[in-house]
Design an enzyme around this catalytic site. Structure first.
Site, short mmCIF file in Angstrom:
data_model
loop_
_atom_site.label_atom_id
_atom_site.label_comp_id
_atom_site.label_asym_id
_atom_site.label_seq_id
_atom_site.Cartn_x
_atom_site.Cartn_y
_atom_site.Cartn_z
N LYS A 182 2.07 13.97 8.65
CA LYS A 182 1.08 14.21 7.59
C LYS A 182 1.55 13.63 6.27
O LYS A 182 0.74 13.28 5.40
CB LYS A 182 0.76 15.70 7.48
N THR A 239 -1.41 18.47 1.46
CA THR A 239 -0.68 17.36 0.85
C THR A 239 -1.56 16.16 0.52
O THR A 239 -1.19 15.34 -0.34
CB THR A 239 0.47 16.89 1.75
#
Length: 316
Positions: A182, A239
Site C-alpha cells: 500500500k 495512506t
C-alpha cells in the site's frame, strides 16, 4: 515486561499506549544522548507535545531489553536485519512493527526475525495508523499476523489497550504484503495529487492499486480477505488520502516538483523489491512499475500517466 526496539515516532507511540495499561515498558533507541534527554524530560522530539508515562523506561542500552518477554521491533524495514544482528537479544515473542520488503533478500519482516532470533515466535503488527493518533489515545485498530494462533491470542491480549484494538490472523504473508504494497500505491496517489491530476485519478489509482496488491499477495500465498482487511484496504485508504503519510508526501513532492521530504518513505524501496517479486512470479504490476521509475527519476508524472492510460483495454 514489553520492550520496544526503535524510538522513532511509531515505536514511541506504541510504547505510550502500552504503558497506559500500567505495564512497564522499555523503549530503546540507538542514540544514547537522545534517549537520556527523553528519560529526563519525558518528551520525544518525534512526538512533540506528548508526555511519556512514568512506566516507560527510555534507554540507549540494548541490554536493558534482555529480560523483556515480548519485543516490538519498530525500526525501518531496510535496517531491521542489521539492527537484530547488532543486538544480542532472546525474547520469547518478537513482533515486527515495520512495513516493507527487504531489498537484499526480498523477505518480509517475520522471515528476517526468524533467522536472527530462531528461538522467538515471530509476528507482525500492521494496519491503518498514524503515530500521533496512537500517542494521543485516539481509537485505532490493527492486524496482528502470527502463524501460531495460540501465540497470536497471547499477543493480542498483551498488545490491546483501551484505545488500540488488535485483530489477529494466521495469514502472516497477507499482513506483511498489505502493509508493504500500500505504501507504493500511496506514492502514486501523492504524485497524482501533487501534479494536479485530481481526486478521480487518485480514486482510480487506489482501486487499480488494490488489484495489484491482491495479484501479487495471492501469488505469494496470501488470503484475499486479509488484503481486504485492516492491513490492506484499511491502510491503503489512510495512506493514499492523508498528507500525514510519508509515502503520500514523497509522491506529492515528486508530482509537484518540490524538494522531497526528509522523513523516510518505506514505499520507495518496496517498489523496487515488489517488482523483483512480481517478475519472479510473472505478475503484472503496472502502477508499481511506473511508481518505481518515478522514485528513481526515470519517468515524469505526465509520462507515467500516459503509460498507464495507453495500456490495452481489458475487463475489470
Amino acid at each position: 515486561m514489553i520492550g520496544v526496539l526503535g524510538a522513532g515516532a511509531f515505536g514511541t507511540a506504541l510504547a505510550i499506549t502500552l504503558a497506559q495499561t500500567g505495564r512497564p515498558v522499555r523503549l530503546w533507541g540507538r542514540d544514547k544522548d537522545m534517549m537520556e534527554r527523553i528519560a529526563a524530560f519525558r518528551t520525544s522530539p518525534r512526538l512533540p507535545g506528548v508526555t511519556l508515562p512514568d512506566s516507560i523506561a527510555p534507554t540507549g542500552d540494548a541490554a536493558m531489553l534482555a529480560d523483556c518477554e515480548a519485543l516490538i521491533l519498530a525500526v525501518p524495514m531496510q535496517q531491521l536485519a542489521a539492527a537484530l544482528a547488532d543486538l544480542s537479544l532472546s525474547p520469547r515473542h518478537a513482533v515486527a512493527a515495520c512495513k516493507g520488503v527487504d531489498l537484499t533478500t526480498l523477505d518480509g519482516p517475520t522471515a528476517i526475525i526468524e533467522r536472527a532470533l530462531p528461538m522467538a515466535q515471530a509476528a507482525i503488527l500492521s494496519g491503518p495508523s498514524f503515530a500521533t493518533d496512537i500517542a494521543r489515545g485516539l481509537p485505532t485498530a490493527l492486524s496482528l499476523g502470527c502463524a501460531d494462533d495460540a501465540v497470536g491470542v497471547t499477543l493480542q491480549d498483551q498488545l490491546s489497550t483501551a484505545t488500540l484494538r488488535i485483530y489477529r490472523t494466521t495469514d502472516v504473508v497477507g499482513v506483511e504484503l498489505g502493509g508493504a504494497l500500500k505504501n507504493v500505491i500511496a506514492i502514486a496517489c501523492g504524485a497524482a495529487i501533487g501534479a494536479g491530476l485530481g481526486d478521480s485519478a487518485r480514486a482510480a489509482l487506489m482501486t487499480r492499486g488494490m488489484a495489484e496488491m491482491l495479484r501479487l499477495a495471492t501469488a505469494m500465498g496470501a488470503r484475499p480477505e486479509t488484503l481486504m482487511g485492516l492491513s490492506g484496504l484499511g491502510d491503503l485508504a489512510l495512506t493514499c488520502a492523508s498528507p500525514q503519510s510519508r509515502n503520500f508526501a514523497l509522491g506529492h513532492a515528486i508530482g509537484a516538483g518540490t524538494d522531497a521530504p526528509t522523513a523516510l518513505s518505506e514505499g520507495a524501496a518496496t517498489a523496487q523489491a515488489a517488482l523483483a517479486l512480481a517478475d519472479d512470479r510473472g505478475v503484472d504490476l503496472p502502477i508499481t512499475r511506473v511508481t518505481a521509475a518515478l522514485v528513481k527519476g526515470d519517468l515524469t508524472v505526465k509520462d507515467a500517466m500516459r503509460d498507464l492510460l495507453d495500456r490495452d483495454l481489458t475487463k475489470e
